[in-house]
Write a protein that holds these residues in place. Structure first.
Motif, short mmCIF file in Angstrom:
data_model
loop_
_atom_site.label_atom_id
_atom_site.label_comp_id
_atom_site.label_asym_id
_atom_site.label_seq_id
_atom_site.Cartn_x
_atom_site.Cartn_y
_atom_site.Cartn_z
N PRO A 233 0.82 -1.23 0.00
CA PRO A 233 0.00 0.00 0.00
C PRO A 233 0.85 1.27 0.00
N TYR A 234 1.98 1.25 0.77
CA TYR A 234 2.83 2.44 0.80
C TYR A 234 3.49 2.66 -0.56
N THR A 235 4.05 1.57 -1.16
CA THR A 235 4.69 1.69 -2.46
C THR A 235 3.68 2.09 -3.53
N TYR A 236 2.50 1.53 -3.40
CA TYR A 236 1.43 1.88 -4.36
C TYR A 236 1.17 3.38 -4.32
N ASN A 237 1.17 3.95 -3.11
CA ASN A 237 0.93 5.39 -2.98
C ASN A 237 2.08 6.19 -3.57
N LEU A 238 3.33 5.69 -3.42
CA LEU A 238 4.48 6.37 -4.01
C LEU A 238 4.37 6.36 -5.54
N LEU A 239 4.03 5.19 -6.10
CA LEU A 239 3.90 5.07 -7.57
C LEU A 239 2.76 5.94 -8.07
N ARG A 240 1.66 5.93 -7.35
CA ARG A 240 0.53 6.76 -7.76
C ARG A 240 0.90 8.24 -7.70
N SER A 241 1.68 8.61 -6.68
CA SER A 241 2.11 10.01 -6.54
C SER A 241 3.03 10.41 -7.69
N LEU A 242 3.95 9.49 -8.06
CA LEU A 242 4.86 9.77 -9.18
C LEU A 242 4.07 9.91 -10.48
N ALA A 243 3.09 9.02 -10.69
CA ALA A 243 2.26 9.10 -11.90
C ALA A 243 1.48 10.41 -11.92
N GLN A 244 0.96 10.79 -10.77
CA GLN A 244 0.19 12.04 -10.68
C GLN A 244 1.09 13.24 -10.95
N GLU A 245 2.32 13.18 -10.43
CA GLU A 245 3.25 14.30 -10.63
C GLU A 245 3.66 14.39 -12.10
N GLN A 246 3.88 13.25 -12.75
CA GLN A 246 4.26 13.27 -14.17
C GLN A 246 3.12 13.83 -15.02
N ASP A 247 1.89 13.42 -14.70
CA ASP A 247 0.74 13.96 -15.42
C ASP A 247 0.64 15.47 -15.24
N LYS A 248 0.91 15.91 -14.01
CA LYS A 248 0.82 17.35 -13.73
C LYS A 248 1.91 18.12 -14.48
N ARG A 249 3.11 17.54 -14.52
CA ARG A 249 4.21 18.25 -15.18
C ARG A 249 4.05 18.28 -16.69
N SER A 250 3.43 17.25 -17.25
CA SER A 250 3.29 17.20 -18.71
C SER A 250 1.99 17.80 -19.20
N GLY A 251 1.02 17.93 -18.34
CA GLY A 251 -0.30 18.38 -18.76
C GLY A 251 -0.30 19.83 -19.23
N GLY A 252 -0.77 20.01 -20.50
CA GLY A 252 -0.98 21.35 -21.03
C GLY A 252 0.28 22.15 -21.27
N THR A 253 1.44 21.49 -21.25
CA THR A 253 2.70 22.22 -21.42
C THR A 253 3.30 21.91 -22.79
N LEU A 254 4.37 22.65 -23.08
CA LEU A 254 5.10 22.41 -24.32
C LEU A 254 5.69 21.02 -24.36
N GLN A 255 6.05 20.51 -23.15
CA GLN A 255 6.63 19.17 -23.09
C GLN A 255 5.63 18.12 -23.58
N GLN A 256 4.36 18.27 -23.16
CA GLN A 256 3.35 17.31 -23.58
C GLN A 256 3.20 17.32 -25.11
N TRP A 257 3.14 18.51 -25.69
CA TRP A 257 3.01 18.59 -27.14
C TRP A 257 4.24 18.02 -27.84
N SER A 258 5.40 18.22 -27.22
CA SER A 258 6.63 17.66 -27.81
C SER A 258 6.59 16.15 -27.80
N LEU A 259 6.13 15.57 -26.68
CA LEU A 259 6.02 14.12 -26.58
C LEU A 259 5.00 13.59 -27.58
#
Length: 677
Positions: A233-259
């Motif tokens: 459960p703890y690792t799951y929360n870490l992975l979910r947090s990393l996924a959420q952070e990546q979505d936040k960093r790529s969402g609506g930015t130039l990086q997302q369009w580049s990808l």
């Protein structure tokens, strides 16, 4: 601009369109590409934090805290001072206007003072007061003078009913209750403590804004999980947090369009190379629109499903039956076309996979095994066997990759076996899917052709019983045609089946055809024109029978074209000899056509004519067979009946040699066995 060039451009644009549509299927490819489940082993290599990121609270935890804030928040009420002044002024006016003569002034003084006391304490609607008590809201936030908000206990306030009762319960003994009733005291009671919804929601929102969405911080380079470890459960929360952070960093930015553009370019390049390869090396494939439509739809389904699955984390990627693509392509096309299109599909799908190397290795090996198993596709049972072979090699290759990377077999290896088993179940449905595709796209698979070639099928059985001579002729034609097709690169199974059915129209009038006649010839009683029409009619009768028995259009085309626009030469020549001075119209003696337009149809026309004529030879010597074969084939060529086919002069020469060898074998003389002395 040449027509061929336009068609090639449309082909390449079709591939580009599919690449664009697949790219648009997902909001972007910059998100978390790993798939994980709580309590299941981590299937990928060691994962470390690529950057600092917060450990986000779970949705359920955050929602619970938000609900607690909403529940704990004391509702905001506004104290309206104007109500008291308004009601007291109304009492004064009413008393002096209509009550002062009948009710003593002491009653007015008492009511005035009591109303002031009650309004100062605060009057509230009874249902709101009950609601506050039921929700155990013992205090409220009260906004009073100068918009100052203070907490006040709800015991301070009266409902309108309670205030009314207070006016009677607190009256001095000297005052008469009947006179108080005449004053109609309820008219002067009105709630002055009012619920303020907007202000309450603002306070709640302010508290929610101050609520921290995270409970800690993971620093860059910090270890998160390694291959084979269970997702706690703890690792799951870490992975979910990393996924959420990546979505936040790529969402609506130039990086997302580049990808997204990067994925489009990679996929577009793969599809462009595939289109170019098909145009240059397999041009017959791209010439038919239905082939391109089937390929483009298949690419869109498999690659698009991969993109959506990875982005939304729907299920493990090995559940998708990618090899079904190779099996379906092989069912309707050759192994070469199937292999190149399948490899491109796997590479395009791997663009979206977190660890593409292992994925590509497993899928390519499994696809190759399936194509090898279907090298000579002749029964639907082979599709089922190919599916089980794919499952076996999925297991072998994945086991080899695991041992290579881990140095042994992990305890959780059975999990991926479950995914492969589900994949196998989907693959077994290829049997049904192939039948559906045949109907939708008008294809005829080798499997269907083999099934139609069975002489026990109702139509062929009827032909063998009603017109046995024609049936034997059809068998002989199929032998000649298939051998010729194999030598010049034709579709052997297609021409074999077409040859067996090309003369089924003779079922209608079998005795009018030489191979079925006995002693009597019914043509002796008919004119040349009538006989010619009966002979010609076996083509249209055959088409009608074929359509009635739902034969594929490709087989019906053999029936339609096996005489082309040729003539019933025997009756035409006879008629000309009988009327030497008359200019004879060849139309009544000509078949309706059309002339053959494929290599296989052309071969069948030649085989049919040569086999039928060979029966007229008195002696089947090599020279006699050669002369007959050359004369019949040269006559058909000179009449232009093969002009629409892609047969070359070299092909024609090869066909002549094949026919000669086969006819010599068919008509070889047997030795005479000596009688015992």
């Amino acid at each position: 601009m040449p027509q061929a060039f336009k068609k090639n451009i449309r082909t390449l644009l079709g591939f580009l369109l599919v690449a664009v549509l697949i790219t648009l299927l997902t909001p972007g490819n910059g998100g978390f590409r790993y798939q994980f489940s709580k309590g299941k082993p981590w299937q990928y290599d060691l994962l470390t934090a690529p950057y600092d990121f917060p450990i986000y609270k779970a949705e359920s935890e955050l929602s619970l805290e938000q609900d607690s804030i909403r529940e704990a928040m004391k509702p905001v009420y506004t104290y309206d001072e104007e109500i008291m002044a308004l009601m007291l002024a109304e009492l004064k006016d009413e008393y002096h206007a209509r009550m002062s003569k009948s009710i003593p002034h002491a009653y007015y003084i008492y009511v005035h003072q009591e109303l002031r006391r009650l309004y100062t304490r605060g009057l509230i609607q009874a249902d709101q007061l009950v609601n506050l008590r039921e929700r155990e809201k013992l205090e409220i936030n009260l906004v009073g003078k100068e918009n100052i908000m203070k907490r006040e206990p709800i015991t301070r306030f009266y409902s309108l009913k309670e205030a009314y009762e207070q006016l009677y319960d607190n009256k001095p003994n000297a005052l008469d209750a009947d006179l108080l009733q005449q004053m109609d005291l309820s008219r002067y009671l009105r709630d002055n403590v009012l619920y303020n919804e907007d202000l309450t929601q603002k306070l709640i929102q302010a508290e929610l804004n101050d609520l921290s969405p995270s409970v800690g911080l993971i620093q860059q380079g910090e270890r998160i999980i390694d291959k084979g470890e269970i997702v706690t459960p703890y690792t799951y929360n870490l992975l979910r947090s990393l996924a959420q952070e990546q979505d936040k960093r790529s969402g609506g930015t130039l990086q997302q369009w580049s990808l997204r553009i990067g994925s489009l370019l990679s996929m577009g390049l793969l599809f462009f190379v595939l289109g170019l390869y098909l145009i240059l090396f397999i041009p017959s494939f791209v010439q038919q629109r239905k082939n391109m439509l089937f390929l483009l739809i298949s690419l869109f389904i498999f690659v698009g499903l991969t993109a959506v699955n990875i982005h939304y984390d729907l299920f493990n990627q090995y559940i998708i039956p990618y090899v079904m693509f190779a099996i379906m392509m092989r069912t309707f096309f050759d192994s070469h076309t199937s292999l190149i299109t399948y490899i491109i599909m796997v590479l395009a799908s791997a663009i979206f996979i977190a660890e593409p190397l292992g994925f590509i290795l497993i899928q390519v090996v499994a696809g190759l095994v399936a194509l090898i198993a279907l090298q000579t596709l002749s029964s639907r049972a082979q599709l089922i066997r190919a599916a089980f072979l794919v499952y076996l090699f999925y297991t072998i290759v994945s086991l080899a990759i695991t041992i290579m990377n881990e140095g042994g077999i992990r305890h959780d290896y059975w999990v991926i076996q479950l995914y492969f088993a589900i994949n196998l179940i989907f693959l077994t449905f290829t049997y049904i899917l192939a039948f559906i595709v045949e109907k939708i796209f008008g294809y005829v698979s080798n499997v269907s052709l083999v099934e139609l070639s069975d002489v026990n099928t109702p139509l062929l059985k009827e032909l063998s019983e009603i017109a046995p001579g024609t049936f034997q002729h059809s068998l002989q034609v199929s032998i000649l045609a298939t051998e010729a097709a194999s030598k010049i690169g034709g579709d052997v199974q297609l021409i074999r089946t077409g040859a067996l059915y090309h003369d089924i129209g003779k079922i209608k009038n079998p005795s009018y055809f030489t191979e079925n006649q006995g002693v009597n010839n019914p043509h002796n009683l008919l004119s040349c024109e009538e006989s010619a029409q009966i002979i010609i009619r076996h083509v249209t009768d055959g088409i009608a029978l074929a359509q009635k028995h739902n034969l594929p259009p490709q087989i019906i085309d053999f029936i339609r074209t096996h005489h082309g626009r040729g003539m019933t030469r025997y009756f035409y020549n006879t008629y000309c000899n009988q009327h030497p001075d008359q200019e004879v119209d060849p139309t009544p003696f000509s078949y309706p056509g059309p002339n053959p337009w494929t290599k296989e149809q052309g071969i069948l026309m030649l085989a049919d004519a040569v086999e039928a004529s060979s029966r007229s030879l008195k002696e089947h010597t090599e020279d006699g067979i050669r002369l007959l074969t050359n004369r019949i084939i040269d006559s058909i060529v000179s009449e232009g009946l093969l002009n629409d086919t892609p047969l070359t002069f070299k092909d024609i020469q090869t066909i002549k040699e094949v026919f000669l060898i086969k006819l010599k074998t068919m008509y070889h003389s047997r030795i005479t066995y000596p009688e015992k002395q």
